[in-house]
Design a protein around this motif. Sequence first.
Motif, PDB file in Angstrom:
ATOM      1  N   ASN A  24      43.249  50.014  43.564  1.00  0.00           N
ATOM      2  CA  ASN A  24      42.737  48.920  42.733  1.00  0.00           C
ATOM      3  C   ASN A  24      43.238  48.943  41.300  1.00  0.00           C
ATOM      4  O   ASN A  24      43.169  47.923  40.610  1.00  0.00           O
ATOM      5  N   GLU A  25      43.752  50.076  40.847  1.00  0.00           N
ATOM      6  CA  GLU A  25      44.352  50.111  39.510  1.00  0.00           C
ATOM      7  C   GLU A  25      45.601  49.238  39.407  1.00  0.00           C
ATOM      8  O   GLU A  25      46.083  48.961  38.309  1.00  0.00           O
ATOM      9  N   ASP A  77      45.831  46.148  41.075  1.00  0.00           N
ATOM     10  CA  ASP A  77      45.523  44.791  41.530  1.00  0.00           C
ATOM     11  C   ASP A  77      46.225  43.739  40.673  1.00  0.00           C
ATOM     12  O   ASP A  77      46.634  42.685  41.176  1.00  0.00           O
ATOM     13  N   ARG A  78      46.368  44.014  39.395  1.00  0.00           N
ATOM     14  CA  ARG A  78      47.060  43.055  38.525  1.00  0.00           C
ATOM     15  C   ARG A  78      48.517  42.915  38.932  1.00  0.00           C
ATOM     16  O   ARG A  78      49.051  41.789  39.003  1.00  0.00           O
ATOM     17  N   VAL A 120      40.837  38.524  40.013  1.00  0.00           N
ATOM     18  CA  VAL A 120      40.792  39.983  39.980  1.00  0.00           C
ATOM     19  C   VAL A 120      39.616  40.402  39.108  1.00  0.00           C
ATOM     20  O   VAL A 120      38.960  39.567  38.473  1.00  0.00           O
ATOM     21  N   SER A 121      39.330  41.693  39.059  1.00  0.00           N
ATOM     22  CA  SER A 121      38.126  42.174  38.374  1.00  0.00           C
ATOM     23  C   SER A 121      38.109  41.829  36.891  1.00  0.00           C
ATOM     24  O   SER A 121      37.042  41.687  36.294  1.00  0.00           O
ATOM     25  N   SER A 122      39.281  41.675  36.292  1.00  0.00           N
ATOM     26  CA  SER A 122      39.349  41.328  34.871  1.00  0.00           C
ATOM     27  C   SER A 122      39.075  39.853  34.612  1.00  0.00           C
ATOM     28  O   SER A 122      38.990  39.424  33.462  1.00  0.00           O
ATOM     29  N   GLY A 123      38.945  39.069  35.684  1.00  0.00           N
ATOM     30  CA  GLY A 123      38.695  37.638  35.537  1.00  0.00           C
ATOM     31  C   GLY A 123      39.932  36.777  35.632  1.00  0.00           C
ATOM     32  O   GLY A 123      39.840  35.543  35.606  1.00  0.00           O
ATOM     33  N   VAL A 124      41.116  37.394  35.734  1.00  0.00           N
ATOM     34  CA  VAL A 124      42.359  36.626  35.854  1.00  0.00           C
ATOM     35  C   VAL A 124      42.385  35.922  37.201  1.00  0.00           C
ATOM     36  O   VAL A 124      42.175  36.556  38.236  1.00  0.00           O
TER      37      VAL A 124
END
Length: 500
Positions: free
Chosen positions: A235-236, A238-239, A316-320
């Motif tokens: 998951n590190e 995912d971006r 993604v978890s950052s909201g992107v």
Amino acid sequence: MKKWLFIWIAFAVAGCSNDDGVGLPDNPNPNPDADVVVQNFMWQAMNLWYFWQADVPELADDAFPTDEEYTNFLASESDPGAFFDNRLRFSEDRFSFYSDDYTELTQSLAGISRNNGMEFGLIQFSGSSNVFGYVRYILPNSDASTKEIERGDLFTGVNGVTLTAENYQELLFGEDPTYTLNMADIQGNDVVPNGREVTLTKEENFQEDPVYLTEVFENIGGENVGYLMYNGFTNEFDRELNEAFGFFVSRGVTALVLDLRYNSGGSVNSSRLLSSMIYGTNTDEVYLEQQWNDFIQEAFTEDDPDALKDFFASAVSSGVPLNTLNLDRVYILTTRSTASASELVINGLNPYIQVIKIGTTTRGKNEFSLTMVDDPNRPGAPFIYTPEREGSINSENAWAIQPLVGRNKNAVGDFGDINGFIPDIELQEDLENLGVLGDPNEPLLARALQAISGATAKSFNQPAMAAEPFTYSKLFLPMKDNMVLDKDIQLPERLLKNFR
């Protein structure tokens, strides 16, 4: 009073009791003079979370009526690893494991390991205990990437010692960071040493980017075909995965070949994101539903029947926002090393789009796990590891366990096959022609492109020397081939209050 017998520390210290006057269960505690700290942690965590808890008599809530009986059970194996394997693990459980270093284990989930950058498979010679290895791929920016070694190379020895089924673990996965491979060639139907040597050194804290290759092939049967080789659900990254799909969108990709042949799993959430990038950001449609042991299942679903469902994602978890291809079919390359979260992608997409599998049968692993450490006081989720609580982990116990705690089923209730997914188009990798990954002539990719184009001119025969390893290098990383549920787990506070 099921399961919550051991979380009393978190609440008793605060002097709490519930309004109903329900007291603490009569919980057996080990003799403090007995050296069973690790075994006690293992039993408590498995008693609560283990998927097969009801099938292991020693994990029953009432298994030990007295402290003495409980202490004797914990002390029955002085080695905590043997205790976990012999006394706690269900006989049908193929994948739960332990580690004596939770830091190493949790780093492995992030793709961090002690690694020289050579990923390989091992094959045993027919009628012999001797073993040879073949290189699957080389990781960029690794020690191996600077040496004269590449995909398809073979080796039969290490440091001048012939590899066998008895010594390969010590020679290839031992403590010494440096070893010298004795290389070999195929001559006829034999693998023969050629006198060449390659010395490799493992680097501490090496991190692998699982987004290994992205390519676009234009006008294949009138379509622009994207190719992604993705080697781990980390998951590190995912971006980076989302950026790869942004590249595909920008190139007008209308068909996708997803290469999971060496992807043995990892993050459940990363599998959900990848599937959403393929199918669409349809957040009202179920991607998977978890099934836990009976008590956990009831605890999660008593108030909300949909509590264990995960839906397709939109960001993604950052909201992107996710880049998605909105496909109605996908071609997935598979081998026996395709496992857990890779198989979850296949199963999760099956109800929605056509999934064409090319290669060989997958591993057959549909259970998910959680990383657990000696942190019984974690609110809402005793023992589940979280980096923010490093200071709360028992400083006298560095052990961790990675037990299977549930299974995933897809939107139509299918758990998948424990024997693996059988390919729609069977084609084994060929030791004599492994090809260059990402090259349209590489056999598995070429077969997928042929299926997309509809061409039939080229025939693909099963190889005389199939690459069928009995094990491979990633299985010797701390996280192995596990599928990890990386979401915030919180058991209902109401249930916790009942046992304060």
